[in-house]
Write an enzyme that holds these catalytic residues in place. Structure first.
Site, short mmCIF file in Angstrom:
data_model
loop_
_atom_site.label_atom_id
_atom_site.label_comp_id
_atom_site.label_asym_id
_atom_site.label_seq_id
_atom_site.Cartn_x
_atom_site.Cartn_y
_atom_site.Cartn_z
N HIS A 19 -4.24 -15.82 23.10
CA HIS A 19 -5.29 -15.57 22.10
C HIS A 19 -6.79 -15.26 22.32
O HIS A 19 -7.51 -16.08 22.24
CB HIS A 19 -5.55 -16.76 20.93
CG HIS A 19 -4.02 -16.92 20.10
ND1 HIS A 19 -3.58 -15.92 19.00
CD2 HIS A 19 -3.14 -17.69 20.51
CE1 HIS A 19 -2.50 -16.37 18.76
NE2 HIS A 19 -2.16 -17.16 19.52
N GLU B 28 -8.75 -13.50 20.90
CA GLU B 28 -9.77 -13.64 19.93
C GLU B 28 -10.97 -14.81 19.85
O GLU B 28 -11.83 -14.90 19.41
CB GLU B 28 -9.12 -13.39 18.59
CG GLU B 28 -8.34 -14.37 17.97
CD GLU B 28 -7.03 -14.47 18.67
OE1 GLU B 28 -6.64 -13.69 19.67
OE2 GLU B 28 -5.81 -14.90 17.77
N CYS C 58 -0.14 -12.44 20.86
CA CYS C 58 0.75 -13.32 21.08
C CYS C 58 2.11 -12.80 20.28
O CYS C 58 2.86 -12.26 20.77
CB CYS C 58 0.00 -14.56 20.02
SG CYS C 58 1.02 -16.00 20.33
N1 GLN Z 1 5.81 -17.14 16.55
C1 GLN Z 1 5.45 -16.96 18.12
C2 GLN Z 1 5.63 -18.23 19.02
O1 GLN Z 1 5.77 -19.29 18.30
C3 GLN Z 1 4.14 -16.30 18.06
C4 GLN Z 1 2.98 -17.48 18.06
C5 GLN Z 1 1.73 -16.89 17.69
O2 GLN Z 1 1.36 -15.56 17.22
N2 GLN Z 1 0.78 -17.66 17.66
O3 GLN Z 1 5.93 -18.01 20.15
#
Ligand code: GLN
Length: 532
Positions: A505, A507, A379
């Protein structure tokens, strides 16, 4: 009709109630019962999305897009299932549902009260969670500690359920700390007080679980608990300190916990099938080689912020026959020049938000890319890997995400178009599982072994579509995309040994039985590097 096991906690929080709930549900499931779990958080928040990770740890995301408590991740991992939003009730939601009904005039003439209006809502949500999960037995974890003002309404709701549900349909399990003091004795007085607090709320525990900071519960402590806490000796269990949380179901089974709960619920005797699970925990225990994976983030004081990442590494370690516990590295310490990344066999950059520690993360990504250290970005990790590449390969020194630098000339990461109008912070990100198309012949394709995957997202920003062609010409491959829109979901560097990042994600999907492919690939690459 579902049956319910209610698990309360005593003395203090952070006793591993979530792991206990997961373990009990696992034992029931392995014994052929459709068992599932639910968490009730007494806070006034509506979900976990706006909670500070320093205080509450990871924000887990269900496939159906709910930002929930990290215990849901434990439930998913132990039960090898995908949780639904109904499995986490934050009390803010219950209160606001009641208040909205009042405004609609649904209780015309009635005085609105915590009992029965809020308690009815809580009971409704518990039964609803059992319905949507199709659970025969729902293990319900009551967040917080008995005696907290905010959890009184929840305790009252479960007290009522014992009388509303048919006989043999509810079990009250109470887990509390049994500390060891300086004399070496295990002390049961805090447990006795917390059971007394429970009794004064009309709840008499059927089983008691003593959480000991040691490896076992002494027999004299067990006798005392039975004598003073209204339960027989065989209904007192121990949840001791463990090196591996996945061993807890096995340990509880040896003590007869599942048999005791089954008996109270009127379920026939059955030995759970724990063969595969036992094999995997033994494999984890016997692995000798350790690969060192740095997990670089800004929430370095709080390992729980990255719970699912560490668990995913552990799973991948088991699959690769190594230990891969992951070392949390403070990205701000990298900025201060205090960290030497040379000792690591792999680097993970997990999700995150905001400016603090970002330059340290970019330094770590650059190190991984230039030194060919296996790298996985998740992400924010993908977004910052794109920033690093734009800066140091394309030479755009000011390249950045507009999350941090609104006025950069090279906004390689920018707000998703639909996010531009959104003002509210709670539950408004791009959330939940979506389809991702993988390009044939890429690393992502070979890891997953298919061209379409279904993965969970939680973000507002994305790779700016305007820069995709230029990044690709410079050697970056976008191997995963949204099926309909120009959203880049997986990025890789084919020249590197292992350099891959994703906007989702992964994970959250990793299991002890089935590690997530991106983590599996990382640990395999790290193992190869460690051997050299
Ligand atoms: N801050 C980034 C976004 O809002 C990544 C978010 C995250 O890592 N969950 O896109």
């Amino acid at each position: 009709m579902a049956k319910f096991v209610f698990v309360t906690g005593g003395v203090l929080s952070s006793l591993g109630k979530g792991i206990f709930v997961s373990s009990l549900a696992k034992l029931l499931k392995a014994g052929g019962v459709r068992a599932n779990a639910m968490k009730i958080d007494p806070y006034l928040n509506g979900d976990a999305g706006t909670l500070n990770p320093f205080e509450h740890g990871e924000v887990f995301v269900t496939r159906d897009g709910f930002e929930c408590d990290l215990d849901l991740g434990n439930y998913e991992r132990f039960l090898n299932m995908f949780a639904k939003r109904e499995q986490n009730l934050m009390m803010g939601t219950a209160y606001s549902a009641v208040l909205q009904k009042e405004r609609r005039g649904e209780f015309l003439g009635k005085t609105m009260q915590l009992i029965p209006h809020v308690t009815n809502e809580v009971k409704h949500c518990i039964r609803e969670a059992a319905r949507v999960t199709g659970a025969e037995v729902l293990v319900v974890e009551i967040g917080g500690t008995v005696g907290d003002i905010e959890s009184e309404v929840v305790l009252e709701a479960i007290r009522q359920m014992r009388f509303e549900e048919p006989p043999n349909s509810t079990v009250f399990a109470h887990l509390a700390l049994v500390p060891t003091i300086w004399t070496g004795e295990q002390k049961t007085k805090p447990m006795q007080h917390s059971v007394r607090a429970l009794l004064s709320r009309g709840i008499s525990p059927d089983v008691i679980i003593a959480r000991t900071p040691e490896k076992r519960l002494n027999e004299s402590a067990r006798d005392k608990i039975a004598l003073f806490c209204n339960v027989s000796r065989e209904n007192v269990f121990a949840s001791p300190q463990l090196d591996d949380v996945y061993a807890l179901p096995l340990l509880l089974h040896e003590q007869g916990l599942d048999a005791a709960v089954r008996k109270k619920l009127g379920l026939p005797k059955k030995t759970p099938d724990l063969k595969e699970w036992r094999g995997l925990t033994e494999k984890a225990k016997n692995a000798k080689t350790e690969v060192k994976i740095a997990v670089v983030g800004k929430y370095a004081a709080m390992r729980d912020t990255y719970t699912s990442v560490f668990e995913a590494l552990k799973h991948a370690g088991v699959a690769n026959g190594v230990r891969a516990p992951g070392v949390l590295i403070d990205s701000e310490a990298i900025e201060r020049g205090e960290i030497d990344l040379r000792g690591f066999d792999g680097i993970v950059v997990p999700g995150g938000f905001g400016e603090r520690g970002v330059e340290g993360i970019i330094t770590a990504i650059r190190f991984a890319r230039e030194k060919n250290v296996p790298f996985l970005g998740l992400c924010y990790g993908l977004q910052l890997a794109v920033v690093e590449y734009a800066r140091n390969v394309l030479g755009w020194r000011d390249a950045h995400s507009t999350e941090i630098a609104l006025r950069t000339k090279h906004p390689v990461i920018d707000l998703l178009p639909e996010q531009k109008k959104i003002k509210d912070k709670g539950g408004t990100m791009r959330l939940g599982a979506k389809h991702v198309l993988l390009k044939k012949g890429t690393l992502a394709h070979s890891l997953y072994g298919k061209t379409e995957i279904f993965k969970r997202f939680r973000h507002r920003y994305e790779v700016n579509p305007k820069y995709v062609a230029r990044l690709e010409r410079a050697g970056m491959v976008f191997s995963g995309r949204d099926p309909k829109r120009a959203i880049m979901k997986v990025m890789e560097l084919p020249k590197a040994e292992y350099f891959i990042s994703c906007q989702f994600h992964p994970e959250f999907d990793s299991r002890l039985e089935e590690p997530e492919p991106l983590f599996n690939g990382l640990v395999a690459a790290a193992k190869k590097r460690a051997r050299k």
